[in-house]
Design a protein around this motif. Structure first.
Motif, PDB file in Angstrom:
ATOM      1  N   SER A 108       0.850  -1.187   0.000  1.00  0.00           N
ATOM      2  CA  SER A 108       0.000   0.000   0.000  1.00  0.00           C
ATOM      3  C   SER A 108       0.888   1.240   0.000  1.00  0.00           C
ATOM      4  CB  SER A 108      -0.912   0.000   1.219  1.00  0.00           C
ATOM      5  OG  SER A 108      -0.156   0.237   2.406  1.00  0.00           O
ATOM      6  N   ILE A 109       0.305   2.361  -0.348  1.00  0.00           N
ATOM      7  CA  ILE A 109       1.051   3.610  -0.333  1.00  0.00           C
ATOM      8  C   ILE A 109       1.558   3.907   1.079  1.00  0.00           C
ATOM      9  CG2 ILE A 109       0.935   6.091  -0.779  1.00  0.00           C
ATOM     10  CD1 ILE A 109       0.905   4.263  -3.260  1.00  0.00           C
ATOM     11  N   ASP A 110       0.740   3.600   2.077  1.00  0.00           N
ATOM     12  CA  ASP A 110       1.155   3.814   3.476  1.00  0.00           C
ATOM     13  C   ASP A 110       2.339   2.912   3.830  1.00  0.00           C
ATOM     14  OD1 ASP A 110      -0.764   5.733   3.901  1.00  0.00           O
ATOM     15  OD2 ASP A 110      -2.208   4.342   4.802  1.00  0.00           O
ATOM     16  N   GLU A 111       2.353   1.688   3.313  1.00  0.00           N
ATOM     17  CA  GLU A 111       3.438   0.758   3.631  1.00  0.00           C
ATOM     18  C   GLU A 111       4.759   1.189   2.997  1.00  0.00           C
ATOM     19  OE1 GLU A 111       1.134  -3.505   4.294  1.00  0.00           O
ATOM     20  OE2 GLU A 111       1.590  -2.839   2.254  1.00  0.00           O
ATOM     21  N   GLY A 146      -2.116   3.734  -7.217  1.00  0.00           N
ATOM     22  CA  GLY A 146      -2.921   2.984  -6.264  1.00  0.00           C
ATOM     23  C   GLY A 146      -2.093   2.168  -5.287  1.00  0.00           C
ATOM     24  N   MET A 147      -0.993   1.594  -5.764  1.00  0.00           N
ATOM     25  CA  MET A 147      -0.150   0.732  -4.942  1.00  0.00           C
ATOM     26  C   MET A 147       1.304   0.944  -5.338  1.00  0.00           C
ATOM     27  SD  MET A 147      -2.395  -1.131  -3.130  1.00  0.00           S
ATOM     28  CE  MET A 147      -1.567  -2.623  -2.580  1.00  0.00           C
TER      29      MET A 147
END
Length: 262
Positions: A37-40, A85-86
């Motif tokens: 994910s973008i946060d990861e 998105g990712m």
């Protein structure tokens, strides 16, 4: 790199040989997907340290879909209306640390894992270097001294394996290709190198990496009263296949050589 026919069998047999060398049960390996994910990816700090290598997965913006369906738009170098998105996984071991976030391990252990990884390489592509590749890793999680011992044992196992195959390599200190070499992480890596590479004819085919307690502290992973230390022994499987092709010439000879490993 396209892995055809018998070379695909070589790839599978190689994984079994490596598992045996590291005393890993054949059913104990975790295969991760290639998405973050973008946060990861942000939490890992990868895009901050290696923006030039970072790969993301995009989709066409909703407002542009009709233009594509009517043939008015097409994907080319000038088209910029994309939604990120990712992110794509740059190293297998990152999935291990993310999966342990905010947890405590009861005892040190070694995680065997594999994934398809992606890096936007800024060097010439060849049989050894590609934008996507398979990375198999043996990740140690626990205490500092044992984390370093894991790498020493890893080097011994790789050396013994290659000796049996009659392949000559060297072991060289290496630094990750930080975009900003003046950053604090890059400077620390230069001052106290923690990465070694197994090199065949100028090509790194494996790496031995000591992360200290970096990921333990970043993701709040503890053991006992402190943050875990981690280290990993990593194999680029396509690079090993390229090495085998250069050394043995064909897949059949490679399989015969791997069958002699004990």
């Amino acid at each position: 790199m396209i892995i055809e026919k018998q070379w695909h069998q070589v790839k599978n047999v190689l994984q079994e040989v490596l598992d045996n060398a590291f005393s890993i049960d054949k059913n104990a390996t975790t295969e991760f997907d290639s998405l973050l994910s973008i946060d990861e990816i942000d939490a890992l700090g990868y895009a901050r340290n290696f923006p030039h290598l970072t790969c993301v997965m995009c989709s066409i913006e909703d407002g542009e879909l009709l233009n594509f369906s009517k043939g008015k738009s097409r994907l080319d170098h000038d088209f910029k209306k994309l939604d990120v998105g990712m992110a794509l996984l740059p190293a297998t071991c990152y999935k291990v640390y993310l999966g342990l976030m905010n947890s405590s391990i009861e005892a040190p252990y070694i995680e065997s894992c594999i994934a398809r990884c992606f890096r936007h390489e800024d060097k010439a592509l060849d049989n050894y270097r590609a934008f996507n590749f398979t990375m198999k890793e043996y990740v140690y999680l626990g205490e500092g001294e044992s984390a370093q011992a894991h790498l020493d044992r890893g080097y011994e196992r790789i050396s013994a394996l290659l000796d049996q195959l009659g392949i000559t390599v060297s072991c060289e200190l290496a630094n990750d290709p930080f975009f900003d070499t003046s950053s604090s992480v890059a400077r620390l890596s230069t001052l106290t190198p923690t990465k070694r590479e197994i090199v065949f004819q100028g090509h790194a085919v494996s790496s031995l990496n000591y992360h200290r307690n970096y990921f333990g502290e970043k993701f709040n992973i503890t053991h006992g009263s402190g943050f875990i230390h981690t280290s990993c022994v990593a194999f680029g499987l396509e690079r090993w296949i390229a090495m085998f092709e250069e050394h043995f010439g064909d897949a059949a000879k490679t399989l015969a050589a791997l069958a002699t490993i004990h």
